[in-house]
Design a protein around this motif. Structure first.
Motif, PDB file in Angstrom:
ATOM      1  N   PHE A 215     -16.236  -5.083   1.546  1.00 32.23           N
ATOM      2  CA  PHE A 215     -15.455  -4.602   0.334  1.00 32.23           C
ATOM      3  C   PHE A 215     -14.432  -3.658   0.914  1.00 32.23           C
ATOM      4  O   PHE A 215     -13.194  -3.614   0.613  1.00 32.23           O
ATOM      5  N   SER A 216     -14.816  -2.798   2.068  1.00 36.98           N
ATOM      6  CA  SER A 216     -13.874  -1.784   2.722  1.00 36.98           C
ATOM      7  C   SER A 216     -12.736  -2.654   3.316  1.00 36.98           C
ATOM      8  O   SER A 216     -11.592  -2.271   3.403  1.00 36.98           O
ATOM      9  N   ALA A 217     -13.304  -3.715   3.959  1.00 36.93           N
ATOM     10  CA  ALA A 217     -12.169  -4.438   4.649  1.00 36.93           C
ATOM     11  C   ALA A 217     -11.161  -5.047   3.712  1.00 36.93           C
ATOM     12  O   ALA A 217      -9.994  -5.087   4.004  1.00 36.93           O
ATOM     13  N   LEU A 218     -11.739  -5.557   2.618  1.00 33.22           N
ATOM     14  CA  LEU A 218     -10.685  -6.206   1.387  1.00 33.22           C
ATOM     15  C   LEU A 218      -9.936  -5.150   1.030  1.00 33.22           C
ATOM     16  O   LEU A 218      -8.638  -5.357   0.321  1.00 33.22           O
ATOM     17  N   LEU A 219     -10.304  -3.832   0.888  1.00 32.77           N
ATOM     18  CA  LEU A 219      -9.565  -2.704   0.466  1.00 32.77           C
ATOM     19  C   LEU A 219      -8.483  -2.164   1.282  1.00 32.77           C
ATOM     20  O   LEU A 219      -7.698  -1.341   0.839  1.00 32.77           O
ATOM     21  N   ALA A 220      -8.308  -2.555   2.501  1.00 32.19           N
ATOM     22  CA  ALA A 220      -7.876  -1.932   3.828  1.00 32.19           C
ATOM     23  C   ALA A 220      -6.276  -1.667   3.437  1.00 32.19           C
ATOM     24  O   ALA A 220      -5.621  -0.781   3.539  1.00 32.19           O
ATOM     25  N   ASP A 221      -5.645  -3.032   2.754  1.00 31.27           N
ATOM     26  CA  ASP A 221      -4.424  -3.089   2.568  1.00 31.27           C
ATOM     27  C   ASP A 221      -3.823  -3.268   1.102  1.00 31.27           C
ATOM     28  O   ASP A 221      -2.882  -3.635   0.678  1.00 31.27           O
ATOM     29  N   VAL A 222      -4.824  -2.489   0.271  1.00 28.14           N
ATOM     30  CA  VAL A 222      -4.490  -2.359  -1.030  1.00 28.14           C
ATOM     31  C   VAL A 222      -3.198  -1.374  -1.321  1.00 28.14           C
ATOM     32  O   VAL A 222      -2.998  -0.250  -0.847  1.00 28.14           O
ATOM     33  N   ASN A 223      -2.371  -2.018  -2.266  1.00 25.35           N
ATOM     34  CA  ASN A 223      -1.182  -1.031  -2.612  1.00 25.35           C
ATOM     35  C   ASN A 223      -0.199  -1.771  -3.599  1.00 25.35           C
ATOM     36  O   ASN A 223       0.446  -2.468  -3.589  1.00 25.35           O
ATOM     37  N   PHE A 224      -0.770  -1.071  -4.800  1.00 26.72           N
ATOM     38  CA  PHE A 224       0.001  -1.562  -6.152  1.00 26.72           C
ATOM     39  C   PHE A 224      -0.132  -0.354  -7.106  1.00 26.72           C
ATOM     40  O   PHE A 224      -0.804   0.500  -6.891  1.00 26.72           O
TER      41      PHE A 224
ATOM     42  N   HIS B 278      -0.612   4.891  -8.897  1.00 23.93           N
ATOM     43  CA  HIS B 278      -0.528   3.927  -7.608  1.00 23.93           C
ATOM     44  C   HIS B 278      -2.204   3.977  -6.998  1.00 23.93           C
ATOM     45  O   HIS B 278      -2.857   4.741  -7.033  1.00 23.93           O
ATOM     46  N   PHE B 279      -2.374   2.785  -6.504  1.00 26.66           N
ATOM     47  CA  PHE B 279      -3.614   2.492  -5.960  1.00 26.66           C
ATOM     48  C   PHE B 279      -3.354   2.239  -4.615  1.00 26.66           C
ATOM     49  O   PHE B 279      -2.687   1.275  -4.198  1.00 26.66           O
ATOM     50  N   ASP B 280      -4.406   2.840  -3.749  1.00 28.60           N
ATOM     51  CA  ASP B 280      -4.156   2.417  -2.462  1.00 28.60           C
ATOM     52  C   ASP B 280      -5.645   2.042  -1.834  1.00 28.60           C
ATOM     53  O   ASP B 280      -6.481   1.943  -2.822  1.00 28.60           O
ATOM     54  N   ASN B 281      -5.968   2.193  -0.638  1.00 36.04           N
ATOM     55  CA  ASN B 281      -7.182   1.583  -0.102  1.00 36.04           C
ATOM     56  C   ASN B 281      -8.592   2.869  -0.472  1.00 36.04           C
ATOM     57  O   ASN B 281      -9.703   2.498  -0.350  1.00 36.04           O
ATOM     58  N   LEU B 282      -7.817   3.935  -0.835  1.00 36.47           N
ATOM     59  CA  LEU B 282      -8.850   5.123  -1.239  1.00 36.47           C
ATOM     60  C   LEU B 282      -9.294   5.095  -2.603  1.00 36.47           C
ATOM     61  O   LEU B 282     -10.265   4.737  -2.836  1.00 36.47           O
ATOM     62  N   ASN B 283      -8.043   5.190  -3.451  1.00 38.70           N
ATOM     63  CA  ASN B 283      -8.599   5.498  -4.892  1.00 38.70           C
ATOM     64  C   ASN B 283      -9.034   4.164  -5.605  1.00 38.70           C
ATOM     65  O   ASN B 283      -9.687   3.999  -6.495  1.00 38.70           O
ATOM     66  N   SER B 284      -8.585   3.161  -4.777  1.00 37.11           N
ATOM     67  CA  SER B 284      -8.929   1.723  -5.413  1.00 37.11           C
ATOM     68  C   SER B 284     -10.596   1.307  -5.452  1.00 37.11           C
ATOM     69  O   SER B 284     -11.009   0.356  -6.055  1.00 37.11           O
ATOM     70  N   VAL B 285     -11.133   2.258  -4.468  1.00 36.12           N
ATOM     71  CA  VAL B 285     -12.830   2.160  -4.468  1.00 36.12           C
ATOM     72  C   VAL B 285     -13.410   2.345  -5.902  1.00 36.12           C
ATOM     73  O   VAL B 285     -14.061   1.676  -6.383  1.00 36.12           O
TER      74      VAL B 285
END
Length: 539
Positions: A185-194, A200-207
């Motif tokens: 899950f952490s790997a999948l969230l690494a490039d989140v940016n939307f 705004h959601f990134d790899n930190l708050n998308s958790v």
């Protein structure tokens, strides 16, 4: 405990069992395997989500707090309040399950986890309260995670003693799987940016969004698959006219009955020693072997695999008839040996094999400390009539002892057990630990000795009194004394409990309840109206 067929009405979640509340035992233990499948699936899903939720937050929380302007102290505080909230929530949920069944506590606690995930995700959208919202989200998440105690209480009430160790080991194995797959899950969230709704959601708050989604899915699954158990009011018969509160009663039995008190020490040692390795591994291996977090993660992953294999072994051995007491004693002795070798072998410039071998011995022992200890504890509580109706609360208190081990180990290990590199340089033996670290193997050894001294808890078999015989022979038209087995068809009367007959007198209700208890206790004579089980055998 024998279960009646599951009434597939999800508004009521009616799943009638004989829990000493006056209901008739009907089915055999062989039927429980099929009937518990939905419940095991629901509980396993909760365990999986619980472990994933914890493991996807842990690697990124420090960076999230730093991004929001927090200090290292703020990071430590947010970690602490999560565990403390879980600690506080366990007795509340446990007592709630005893009084009102399991579905409502589960729904409320998972809803708190959902809300906590949302607050965690949305915190950056607020200018002045970002860290406060993160902390509040983790508090709510901790309160939700307190429902881990409900799973053990459910198994203790819904399954016979012979099945508890096996099922508990399976549920624990699923949690290890969650720990193993969480890095994905952490790997999948690494490039989140939307952006979503202007946030705004990134790899930190998308958790936080992941926490919300997986907890919500588990909530739906629990609602539709987990059969509820009726409230357990049987403790009213041992109320002692209100002269002693329930909490003081439970504390008295924990302190005075070794077979109830020792499991608290065992589970404390379990979590204390687990946290010992997690706290000490990174700094000690960095000094002794020059390891980076990558090598440390490999060892922790291998530990999770070993625990999973150990739980599988416990499941198989329990099915083969190996007693919980034997499994527990092996686990305690192996744990003590592993931590003694840990103290001896962790030296500067030691070989990798000398460093990881004690870790793997210790990791392999944990599966033998968990499920067997829970099962032995449940048997001892079941054998104490005064604690009838308080099973869920007792399981929650046992989980709280585990949390205490988790609270105390990190700070104690860091301050009193680990040596700094300068202290290792100044020492004559180049050990990474001070002698205080010998506390860990000493705990395992002392509890092993305590278990050997008190011995295995005996199964409590009821004795028939003259009044019991009169109940068995009285009013045969009212009480059917037909010998029942797994092929006996059910009729409407046998599906009803005392509470289903509003016109029954109080005396009749108490008499019916006493008769129901007799059904679980005697396998010979005129009260043989239910099949014998693994606990109550013919002498």
């Amino acid at each position: 405990y024998q279960q009646l067929p599951y009434n597939n009405n999800h508004n009521n979640h009616s799943y009638t069992t004989n829990l000493g509340s006056g209901l008739h035992q009907i089915n055999t233990l062989r039927d429980t395997d099929v009937m518990m499948d939905p419940a095991v699936l629901a509980l396993a899903t909760l365990g999986l989500v619980d472990s994933i939720s914890f493991m996807i937050v842990a690697p990124s929380l420090a960076f999230y707090v730093e991004k929001l302007g927090g200090t290292q102290d703020a990071y430590g505080f947010i970690l602490a309040v999560y565990s403390f909230a879980s600690f506080c929530g366990k007795p509340i949920l446990g007592r709630w399950s005893d009084a009102h069944g399991f579905i409502v506590p589960y729904m409320i606690s998972i809803s708190l986890s959902n809300l906590g995930g949302l607050l965690y995700a949305l915190a950056p959208a607020f200018t002045y309260t970002q860290l406060t919202l993160v902390a509040l989200g983790r508090i709510l998440g901790g309160l939700g995670r307190a429902n881990s105690a409900l799973g053990f209480a459910y198994v203790a009430r819904a399954l016979p003693a012979s099945e508890r160790t096996s099922v508990t080991a399976l549920l624990g194995g699923v949690q290890m799987i969650g720990m193993a797959i969480a890095p994905l899950f952490s790997a999948l969230l690494a490039d989140v940016n939307f952006e979503l709704c202007g946030i705004h959601f990134d790899n930190l708050n998308s958790v936080g969004l992941v926490l919300f989604v997986i907890n919500f899915l588990s909530q739906v699954l629990v609602y539709f698959l987990l059969p509820d158990l009726p409230p357990n009011h049987s403790n009213e018969e041992f109320d002692q006219d209100g002269k002693e509160s329930e909490w003081s009663k439970m504390l008295r039995f924990i302190v005075t009955i070794p077979h109830i008190g020792i499991p608290f020490l065992t589970i404390f040692t379990f979590n204390f020693n687990w946290q010992f390795i997690e706290t000490a591994l990174a700094p000690a291996s960095a000094d002794a072997l020059g390891w980076s977090p990558v090598q440390v993660s490999y060892v922790l992953g291998a530990m999770a695999i070993l625990v999973f294999l150990g739980m599988t072994s416990v499941h198989k051995l329990s099915q083969m008839g190996v007693t919980d007491f034997t499994l527990l004693c092996y686990g305690l002795s192996a744990n003590a040996l592993g931590y003694l070798l840990l103290y001896i072998s962790w030296q500067r410039d030691a070989s990798v094999a000398a460093f990881v071998f004690p870790v793997f011995i210790s990791a392999g022992s944990f599966a033998f400390l968990g499920a067997p200890n829970r099962s032995l504890f449940s048997k001892s509580v079941d054998a104490t009539p005064e604690l009838s109706g308080l099973e869920g609360t007792m399981q929650a208190l046992l989980s709280m002892a585990s949390s205490v081990g988790g609270f105390t180990a990190p700070s104690m290990v860091a301050h009193y057990c680990l040596r700094s590199p300068a202290m290792v340089d100044a020492s004559g033996d180049a050990r990474e630990f001070t002698p205080v670290a010998l506390l860990s193997p000493a705990l395992g050894f002392l509890i092993f000795v305590a278990n050997m001294v008190v011995g295995e808890p005996e199964e409590k078999v009821a004795e028939m009194t003259d009044s019991d015989e009169s109940i068995c022979h009285k009013d045969e038209d009212t009480y059917d004394t037909e010998v029942m087995n797994e092929t006996t068809r059910l009729n409407g009367d046998r599906r009803k409990s005392d509470g289903d007959s509003p016109h029954k007198s109080i005396d009749k209700m108490h008499e019916s309840r006493r008769r129901s208890l007799l059904e679980t206790s005697y396998v010979r004579g005129s009260c043989n109206i239910g099949p014998s089980n693994d606990i109550f055998r013919e002498p």
